[in-house]
Design a protein around this motif. Sequence first.
Motif: not given
Ligand code: ZN
Length: 144
Positions: A79-84, A100-105
């Motif tokens: 689970i992405c730490e930034e956006c969940g 992080l997911c791709i978008d957040c990274s």
């Molecule tokens: Zn994310």
Amino acid sequence: MDLEKIKKQLLEKREQILKSMEEASKNDLNEKTGVGDDADNVTEELSRETFYRLNQADRETLFLIDLALRKIENGTYGICEECGAVIGEKRLEAIPWVRLCIDCSQNEEIVRAFQQKNEEEMLYNIIPPALGGEEEESKAVPSE
Ligand SMILES: [Zn+2]
């Protein structure tokens, strides 16, 4: 998603890093033996610093691996730490300790690049001008 497989992957990578760090510190120690003069302390400090700097990436990965293992334990892995958002399985397979997911990274990379650029500019700006900077300097000091 096969968590057991990922866990195994993480543990293997962890082992690998620890081993290579151990090797590096052994080599470091071997280099030091035989040096017995007054400069010994300085040499030791320097090589220790180099050792840490060289291994910074490894230590960071080690930290991320431990984090990922803990997440597997408490059920928050993937689970992405930034956006969940749920991180893609392919991404996790490629980098099992990714946070992080791709978008957040991608966002993080942009922010990081921006911060780095700012730091460089700040460094550039505190370099005093070579000529004619004296007047400016005395004005900048508040007199009280
Ligand atoms: Zn994310």
